[in-house]
Design a protein around this motif. Structure first.
Motif, PDB file in Angstrom:
ATOM      1  N   ASN A  77       0.836  -1.195   0.000  1.00  0.00           N
ATOM      2  CA  ASN A  77       0.000   0.000   0.000  1.00  0.00           C
ATOM      3  C   ASN A  77       0.872   1.246   0.000  1.00  0.00           C
ATOM      4  O   ASN A  77       2.062   1.189   0.313  1.00  0.00           O
ATOM      5  CB  ASN A  77      -0.979   0.008   1.187  1.00  0.00           C
ATOM      6  CG  ASN A  77      -0.271   0.137   2.528  1.00  0.00           C
ATOM      7  OD1 ASN A  77       0.701   0.872   2.707  1.00  0.00           O
ATOM      8  ND2 ASN A  77      -0.774  -0.598   3.521  1.00  0.00           N
TER       9      ASN A  77
ATOM     10  N   LYS B 101      -4.499   6.231   3.850  1.00  0.00           N
ATOM     11  CA  LYS B 101      -4.197   5.254   2.823  1.00  0.00           C
ATOM     12  C   LYS B 101      -4.499   5.846   1.445  1.00  0.00           C
ATOM     13  O   LYS B 101      -5.581   6.371   1.207  1.00  0.00           O
ATOM     14  CB  LYS B 101      -5.013   3.980   3.058  1.00  0.00           C
ATOM     15  CG  LYS B 101      -4.540   2.785   2.237  1.00  0.00           C
ATOM     16  CD  LYS B 101      -5.288   1.521   2.645  1.00  0.00           C
ATOM     17  CE  LYS B 101      -4.905   1.092   4.050  1.00  0.00           C
ATOM     18  NZ  LYS B 101      -5.541  -0.194   4.423  1.00  0.00           N
TER      19      LYS B 101
ATOM     20  N   GLN C 173       0.769   5.166   1.661  1.00  0.00           N
ATOM     21  CA  GLN C 173       0.114   5.968   2.682  1.00  0.00           C
ATOM     22  C   GLN C 173       0.690   7.380   2.686  1.00  0.00           C
ATOM     23  O   GLN C 173       1.871   7.579   2.382  1.00  0.00           O
ATOM     24  CB  GLN C 173       0.294   5.332   4.063  1.00  0.00           C
ATOM     25  CG  GLN C 173      -0.309   3.946   4.196  1.00  0.00           C
ATOM     26  CD  GLN C 173      -0.109   3.377   5.586  1.00  0.00           C
ATOM     27  OE1 GLN C 173      -0.665   3.884   6.564  1.00  0.00           O
ATOM     28  NE2 GLN C 173       0.687   2.318   5.691  1.00  0.00           N
TER      29      GLN C 173
END
Length: 231
Positions: free
Chosen positions: A72, A83, A74
């Motif tokens: 991910n 996020k 962020q």
């Protein structure tokens, strides 16, 4: 016999102890080298003009490969991690389906050569800050790693003043040219002196030969007169 416990499994202390310790260190080093690594490149920041489009780079690497790698992006919004996007990559070379949670964001890495970079369209001053690229690999017992990239948004790019650099380069170039000129002059002077010395030696040898001839010394033959006959 000495028995040590690591976790729930006993490990017997083998003689000698230093050899076991060395083997354990090597095995631990090999295991560490296989760990997942996330990278944002050698330069972990970018200065961009307000309204432009930028790419936030990130790649992953694992010696033993990946399986269902979770990653991910962020954004650090004044201490609150928001996020940006996330996905799971089943294996190498497979383009993942990415969930995006912010406007003007596009996943451009497509997992080509382990690339999971993102693109930000028409950035604003609010987009400036710290971005974290995070990854977790279940194939390495959920080993995880992250890398930080800083985006700096400005009105206009600063003009770099190269005056000092030019002055230093000119000074160094002048010093090198002066040194080369001095060496050439030195070599030329030595060449001239050598030639003059050789010429002086030739003159001395020639002058010595003339003096010997005039004095009737060796190196010359005096004229011999015939002895008169007695009558």
């Amino acid at each position: 016999m000495d028995v040590r416990w690591i976790g729930t499994e006993p490990m017997r202390r083998c003689p000698p102890y230093r050899a076991c310790r060395l083997i354990f260190s090597v095995l631990f080093g090999v295991w560490s080298a296989q760990s997942l690594e996330m990278s944002v490149g050698k330069i972990p920041y970018l200065e961009a003009v307000n309204g432009s489009t930028v790419v936030l780079p990130c790649t992953y690497f694992s010696c033993i490969g990946i399986q269902n790698l979770y990653f991910n992006w962020q954004f650090n919004d004044n201490g609150t991690m928001q996020k940006v996007c996330e996905s799971v990559i089943p294996t190498e070379g497979v383009e993942p389906k990415v969930s995006i949670f912010r406007d003007r964001v596009e996943f451009v890495g497509k997992n080509h050569e382990n690339n999971i970079s993102i693109l930000l369209w028409n950035i604003t001053f609010e987009d400036g800050g710290q971005y974290t690229c995070f990854g977790r690999n279940p194939k390495e017992k959920d080993k995880n790693h992250s890398a930080i990239f800083n985006l700096i948004v400005v009105d206009e790019l600063r003009v770099v003043d190269n005056t000092l650099t030019i002055i230093i380069a000119s000074a160094v170039g002048g010093a090198i040219a002066l040194l080369m000129g001095f060496m050439l002059l030195k070599n030329f002077t030595l060449f001239v002196l050598t030639k003059m010395e050789e010429k002086n030696k030739e003159c001395l040898v020639s002058s010595s030969g003339i003096d010997n001839t005039e004095n009737g010394l060796s190196g010359s033959k005096a004229e011999s007169k015939p002895t008169p006959k007695k009558k």
